[in-house]
Design an enzyme around this catalytic site. Structure first.
Site, PDB file in Angstrom:
ATOM      1  N   LYS A 206       0.844  -1.188   0.000  1.00 21.30           N
ATOM      2  CA  LYS A 206       0.000   0.000   0.000  1.00 21.30           C
ATOM      3  C   LYS A 206       0.882   1.241   0.000  1.00 21.30           C
ATOM      4  O   LYS A 206       1.700   1.435   0.895  1.00 21.30           O
ATOM      5  CB  LYS A 206      -0.911  -0.012   1.221  1.00 21.30           C
ATOM      6  CG  LYS A 206      -1.774   1.237   1.326  1.00 21.30           C
ATOM      7  CD  LYS A 206      -2.847   1.096   2.370  1.00 21.30           C
ATOM      8  CE  LYS A 206      -3.631   2.384   2.502  1.00 21.30           C
ATOM      9  NZ  LYS A 206      -4.675   2.293   3.517  1.00 21.30           N
ATOM     10  N   GLU A 246       7.408  -6.698   1.329  1.00 18.04           N
ATOM     11  CA  GLU A 246       6.174  -6.588   2.118  1.00 18.04           C
ATOM     12  C   GLU A 246       5.280  -7.810   1.890  1.00 18.04           C
ATOM     13  O   GLU A 246       4.740  -8.388   2.841  1.00 18.04           O
ATOM     14  CB  GLU A 246       5.387  -5.320   1.728  1.00 18.04           C
ATOM     15  CG  GLU A 246       5.936  -4.019   2.296  1.00 18.04           C
ATOM     16  CD  GLU A 246       5.616  -3.851   3.783  1.00 18.04           C
ATOM     17  OE1 GLU A 246       4.987  -4.729   4.382  1.00 18.04           O
ATOM     18  OE2 GLU A 246       6.024  -2.805   4.345  1.00 18.04           O
ATOM     19  N   LYS A 261      -2.185  -1.458  -3.972  1.00 14.34           N
ATOM     20  CA  LYS A 261      -3.059  -0.296  -3.909  1.00 14.34           C
ATOM     21  C   LYS A 261      -2.247   0.979  -3.948  1.00 14.34           C
ATOM     22  O   LYS A 261      -1.259   1.054  -3.215  1.00 14.34           O
ATOM     23  CB  LYS A 261      -3.837  -0.386  -2.595  1.00 14.34           C
ATOM     24  CG  LYS A 261      -4.694   0.771  -2.260  1.00 14.34           C
ATOM     25  CD  LYS A 261      -5.289   0.554  -0.907  1.00 14.34           C
ATOM     26  CE  LYS A 261      -6.079   1.782  -0.541  1.00 14.34           C
ATOM     27  NZ  LYS A 261      -6.558   1.719   0.799  1.00 14.34           N
ATOM     28  N   SER A 287     -10.193   5.555  -4.717  1.00 22.47           N
ATOM     29  CA  SER A 287     -11.154   6.642  -4.893  1.00 22.47           C
ATOM     30  C   SER A 287     -10.723   7.669  -5.939  1.00 22.47           C
ATOM     31  O   SER A 287     -11.533   8.109  -6.751  1.00 22.47           O
ATOM     32  CB  SER A 287     -11.399   7.325  -3.552  1.00 22.47           C
ATOM     33  OG  SER A 287     -10.174   7.757  -2.979  1.00 22.47           O
ATOM     34  N   TYR A 325     -15.093   0.941  -7.022  1.00 26.25           N
ATOM     35  CA  TYR A 325     -16.367   1.630  -6.828  1.00 26.25           C
ATOM     36  C   TYR A 325     -17.252   1.502  -8.062  1.00 26.25           C
ATOM     37  O   TYR A 325     -18.415   1.876  -8.030  1.00 26.25           O
ATOM     38  CB  TYR A 325     -16.120   3.106  -6.484  1.00 26.25           C
ATOM     39  CG  TYR A 325     -15.248   3.266  -5.246  1.00 26.25           C
ATOM     40  CD1 TYR A 325     -15.813   3.196  -3.976  1.00 26.25           C
ATOM     41  CD2 TYR A 325     -13.864   3.434  -5.346  1.00 26.25           C
ATOM     42  CE1 TYR A 325     -15.034   3.304  -2.844  1.00 26.25           C
ATOM     43  CE2 TYR A 325     -13.066   3.545  -4.216  1.00 26.25           C
ATOM     44  CZ  TYR A 325     -13.657   3.472  -2.968  1.00 26.25           C
ATOM     45  OH  TYR A 325     -12.878   3.570  -1.848  1.00 26.25           O
TER      46      TYR A 325
HETATM   47  C1  PBG Z   1      -7.624   3.341   5.507  1.00 27.01           C
HETATM   48  C2  PBG Z   1      -7.870   3.192   4.051  1.00 27.01           C
HETATM   49  C3  PBG Z   1      -7.645   4.141   3.031  1.00 27.01           C
HETATM   50  C4  PBG Z   1      -8.149   3.588   1.860  1.00 27.01           C
HETATM   51  C5  PBG Z   1      -8.641   2.319   2.186  1.00 27.01           C
HETATM   52  N1  PBG Z   1      -8.450   2.086   3.527  1.00 27.01           N
HETATM   53  C6  PBG Z   1      -7.122   5.536   3.076  1.00 27.01           C
HETATM   54  C7  PBG Z   1      -5.771   5.797   3.553  1.00 27.01           C
HETATM   55  O1  PBG Z   1      -4.941   4.909   3.731  1.00 27.01           O
HETATM   56  O2  PBG Z   1      -5.508   6.969   3.792  1.00 27.01           O
HETATM   57  C8  PBG Z   1      -8.175   4.269   0.520  1.00 27.01           C
HETATM   58  C9  PBG Z   1      -9.204   3.788  -0.424  1.00 27.01           C
HETATM   59  C10 PBG Z   1      -9.498   4.697  -1.551  1.00 27.01           C
HETATM   60  O3  PBG Z   1      -8.847   5.735  -1.765  1.00 27.01           O
HETATM   61  O4  PBG Z   1     -10.442   4.370  -2.291  1.00 27.01           O
HETATM   62  N2  PBG Z   1      -6.487   2.796   6.020  1.00 27.01           N
END
Ligand code: PBG
Length: 339
Positions: A206, A246, A261, A287, A325
């Site tokens: 991530k 990781e 991600k 998102s 989404y």
């Molecule tokens: C929380 C989390 C996040 C997302 C999923 N779980 C945001 C972040 O890490 O700040 C992001 C998902 C998205 O942007 O659609 N840990």
């Protein structure tokens, strides 16, 4: 490259020949996108009959549980195999120690119980991280100096959060917090407390990405986080070898699936992870990716097909499933195409 040339030369070989009919294009298609590849994220909020638009994510809503249930019914009918739940926690329930994260009567555990009661076949992925629950907006508890998250104290809370979710009946625990060692600790706790079948999807690779902006808006962690960033726990977008480390660690600690991600800007990471480990590999079209594509399609700059293409490209890169989404919209598109 030599092997490829040995296959033939023009005009004996004309690659356009196979592209010239619908049937031949179909039979040589290497990768396929199906409704079964799609996981739909849902934002859950407290209350009844609530459906609040998310300004930065046109077409997405924060839903109260009654609306969530109606939505899940539609998703079941469409053949979408799973949902991923994210809570919108009112400010007065956020705290320094994120106690609400492991409240058995909290928003997420209650939602899990209700969804499972009505739709037992729907797979549920639950985010494990503290950012919806902390005053800091960080995924973990802060250290005493307030300079960084406290990795090991955070793990103690994540374990409790995961156990409450498992007890409520979630199918998958999905830690997205990026603390070191949390997968092993959660796996051990699940075994010890009688949840050997609960699966873990590790958000293994991530990245500290600007593409999460609209999500932080949606769950209301943006204002908590302010100008702070997550660079001490999320990865530098410049790195891929680190992503492999990781993933290797999380698999060793007991993850059943791993995730990369964001998605589209990180297809190379998806491909390397899949080729290296050959384990169930998921990707999250986050998102910011959603909002960019959605806006372009709404404004007529791109056709809807761009959305389907973006998802097919994840499959080509090696993803087994996609959190997006667009899951519902694309399931509808795919179903209407089959008719
Ligand atoms: C929380 C989390 C996040 C997302 C999923 N779980 C945001 C972040 O890490 O700040 C992001 C998902 C998205 O942007 O659609 N840990």
């Amino acid at each position: 490259m030599g092997d490829y040339l040995a296959l033939g030369e023009f005009p004996a070989t004309r690659l356009r020949r196979m592209r010239q009919s619908v049937f031949s294009r179909k039979i040589m298609q290497e990768h396929h996108l199906s409704t079964h590849d799609l996981i739909m994220p849902l934002f859950v909020q407290e209350g009844k009959q609530m459906q609040t638009a998310i300004d930065s994510m046109p077409g997405c809503f924060r839903l109260s549980l009654d609306h969530v249930l109606a939505e899940v019914e539609t998703l079941v009918q469409l053949g979408i195999p799973a949902i991923a739940l994210f809570p919108v926690i009112p400010k007065e329930k956020k705290s320094q120690l994120a106690e609400e994260a492991y409240n058995p009567q909290g928003l997420i555990p209650s939602s899990i119980r209700s969804i499972k009661q009505h739709f037992p076949e729907m797979g549920i992925f639950c985010d494990v991280a503290l950012d919806p629950y902390t005053l800091s907006g960080h995924d973990g508890l802060m250290n005493e100096a307030g300079t960084d998250v406290d990795n090991d104290r955070t793990i103690d809370i994540l374990i409790q959060q995961a156990l409450v979710q498992a007890e409520a009946g979630t199918d998958v625990i999905a830690p997205s917090d990026m603390m070191d060692g949390r997968i092993g600790a959660i796996r051990e706790a699940l075994e010890k407390h009688g949840f050997p079948s609960v699966k873990i999807l590790s958000y293994a690779a991530k990245y500290a990405s600007a593409f999460y902006g609209p999500f932080r808006d949606a769950v209301g962690s943006a204002s908590q986080l302010g100008k702070a960033n997550k660079h001490t726990y999320q990865m530098d977008p410049a790195n891929t070898n680190e992503a492999l480390r990781e993933v290797a660690l999380d698999l060793k600690e007991g993850a059943d699936m791993v995730m990369i991600k964001p998605g589209m800007p990180y297809l190379d990471v998806v491909q390397r992870v899949k080729e290296t480990f050959r384990v169930p590999t998921l990707v999250y079209q986050v998102s910011g990716e959603y909002s960019m594509l959605k806006r372009a399609v709404t404004e007529g700059i791109l056709s809807e097909q761009a959305i389907v293409e973006s998802l097919l490209c994840f499959k080509r890169a090696g993803a087994d499933a996609i959190i997006t989404y667009f899951a519902k919209d694309v399931a509808i598109l795919l179903t209407s195409k089959m008719r």
